[in-house]
Design a protein around this motif. Structure first.
Motif, mmCIF file in Angstrom:
data_model
loop_
_atom_site.group_PDB
_atom_site.id
_atom_site.type_symbol
_atom_site.label_atom_id
_atom_site.label_comp_id
_atom_site.label_asym_id
_atom_site.label_seq_id
_atom_site.Cartn_x
_atom_site.Cartn_y
_atom_site.Cartn_z
ATOM 1 N N ASP A 92 0.822 -1.206 0.000
ATOM 2 C CA ASP A 92 0.000 0.000 0.000
ATOM 3 C C ASP A 92 0.860 1.261 0.000
ATOM 4 O O ASP A 92 0.492 2.274 -0.600
ATOM 5 C CB ASP A 92 -0.927 0.012 1.225
ATOM 6 N N GLU A 107 0.524 4.051 -2.862
ATOM 7 C CA GLU A 107 0.171 5.437 -2.541
ATOM 8 C C GLU A 107 1.122 6.421 -3.231
ATOM 9 O O GLU A 107 0.732 7.519 -3.613
ATOM 10 C CB GLU A 107 0.228 5.630 -1.027
ATOM 11 N N ARG A 113 0.335 7.915 -6.909
ATOM 12 C CA ARG A 113 -0.787 8.822 -7.194
ATOM 13 C C ARG A 113 -0.315 9.987 -8.072
ATOM 14 O O ARG A 113 0.880 10.220 -8.228
ATOM 15 C CB ARG A 113 -1.357 9.387 -5.885
ATOM 16 N N ALA A 154 -3.084 12.664 -0.675
ATOM 17 C CA ALA A 154 -2.914 11.364 -0.017
ATOM 18 C C ALA A 154 -4.022 11.151 1.007
ATOM 19 O O ALA A 154 -4.621 12.092 1.525
ATOM 20 C CB ALA A 154 -1.546 11.290 0.655
ATOM 21 N N SER A 155 -4.277 9.893 1.308
ATOM 22 C CA SER A 155 -5.351 9.527 2.224
ATOM 23 C C SER A 155 -5.019 9.931 3.661
ATOM 24 O O SER A 155 -3.909 9.686 4.138
ATOM 25 C CB SER A 155 -5.593 8.017 2.145
ATOM 26 N N ARG A 165 -6.508 8.624 6.209
ATOM 27 C CA ARG A 165 -6.439 7.330 6.903
ATOM 28 C C ARG A 165 -5.047 6.731 6.780
ATOM 29 O O ARG A 165 -4.519 6.169 7.746
ATOM 30 C CB ARG A 165 -7.482 6.378 6.319
ATOM 31 N N TYR A 166 -4.467 6.832 5.597
ATOM 32 C CA TYR A 166 -3.107 6.326 5.371
ATOM 33 C C TYR A 166 -2.127 6.954 6.364
ATOM 34 O O TYR A 166 -1.291 6.267 6.953
ATOM 35 C CB TYR A 166 -2.695 6.651 3.931
#
Length: 281
Positions: free
Chosen positions: A9, A13, A16, A76-77, A79-80
């Motif tokens: 992951d 990421e 992106r 970017a997330s 949550r990440y």
């Protein structure tokens, strides 16, 4: 989700598309390392008899604002970010938790917060100092997460090479990165084999001795495969002419004008604004 899944992951990421992702890796590497360095070196300064080091707190806020600005711009997330932060935090949190129980050179007098048996005492001043270390830890990790979320591992190697990092270091890191993913793929195959045979290491219906035996055999098999893979890789490298003076080659690439502006703005922000905060106080 396991740590192995999280490894893939992280790289996913980094692929992106965003204004921050498209910036040259050297710019991001310099700014993130500078942000980390400035955060770590911020002095713990108090005003008069105040317990809280307000200049340092405002400097933390200034630096953290830059991180969030870049992170939101990268798309970017969120949550990440928090998942990465929670996963890494335990490695340094132990030393911070111990801080409230010891004195430090920044205070002449201490106020007892709690007293425990065996002469163990928690101090207000040391707790505040520990929170300061915690803030440094979080902000430093945040810049590392920002770098990993917006830059591929190959991009980091290219940036390091173009910044004239020693070639031996880059070669070792490139091999390490490559075989981290090889290890991850082999580990996932072992997991799939366990799943096909309906084996779970946490299944208490199976005897503990049997579970430990299966896990030990899998770990031993993985270790033997790693040795075998290392030998085959070494033979392959020798057949291709690899020697002690061999190195990876990355062609030169000048920074664009916009990237120079972004780099100078980021460096100026990280160096000047925290300094102005301390001067104002």
């Amino acid at each position: 989700m396991t740590l192995i899944d999280e490894l893939f992951d992280i790289e996913r990421e980094a692929y992106r598309k965003s204004p921050v992702h498209s910036i040259d890796s050297r710019v991001k590497l310099i700014l993130c390392l500078l942000g980390l360095l400035v955060t770590v070196l911020l002095p713990y300064v108090r005003i008069g008899d105040q317990i809280i080091a307000w200049p340092q707190i405002f400097a933390f806020v200034v630096i953290y604002m830059l991180f969030w600005g870049l992170y939101i711009l990268s798309g970017a997330s969120i949550r990440y970010y928090f998942v990465r932060l929670i996963l890494i935090m335990p490695f340094g949190l132990f030393f911070i938790i111990l801080q409230p129980f010891f004195g430090n050179p920044y205070y002449d007098a201490y106020h007892v917060m709690f007293s425990f048996p065996f002469g163990v005492t928690m101090y207000w001043e040391s707790l505040i100092f520990g929170l300061s270390l915690f803030a440094k830890f979080v902000i430093s990790l945040s810049f590392i997460i920002l770098l990993s979320a917006t830059t591929t591992m190959q991009g980091m190697l290219e940036a390091a090479s173009r910044l004239h990092i020693p070639k031996l270091f880059i070669t070792v890191m490139s091999l390490t990165i490559r075989y981290i993913f090889v290890f991850a793929l082999v580990f996932k195959k072992i997991q799939s084999a366990f799943a096909c045979k309906c084996f779970l290491w946490s299944d208490r219906r199976l005897p503990l001795r049997y579970r430990l035996n299966v896990i030990g055999n899998a770990a031993g098999s993985l270790f033997v495969r790693a040795l075998d893979q290392g030998e085959r890789t070494y033979v392959s490298m020798c057949c291709r002419g690899y020697a002690s003076d061999s190195a990876m080659h990355f062609s030169g690439k000048p920074l664009a004008f916009a990237e120079w502006i972004f780099l100078l703005f980021g460096m100026g922000y990280l160096l000047l604004f925290p300094a102005l905060v301390y001067l104002v106080f």
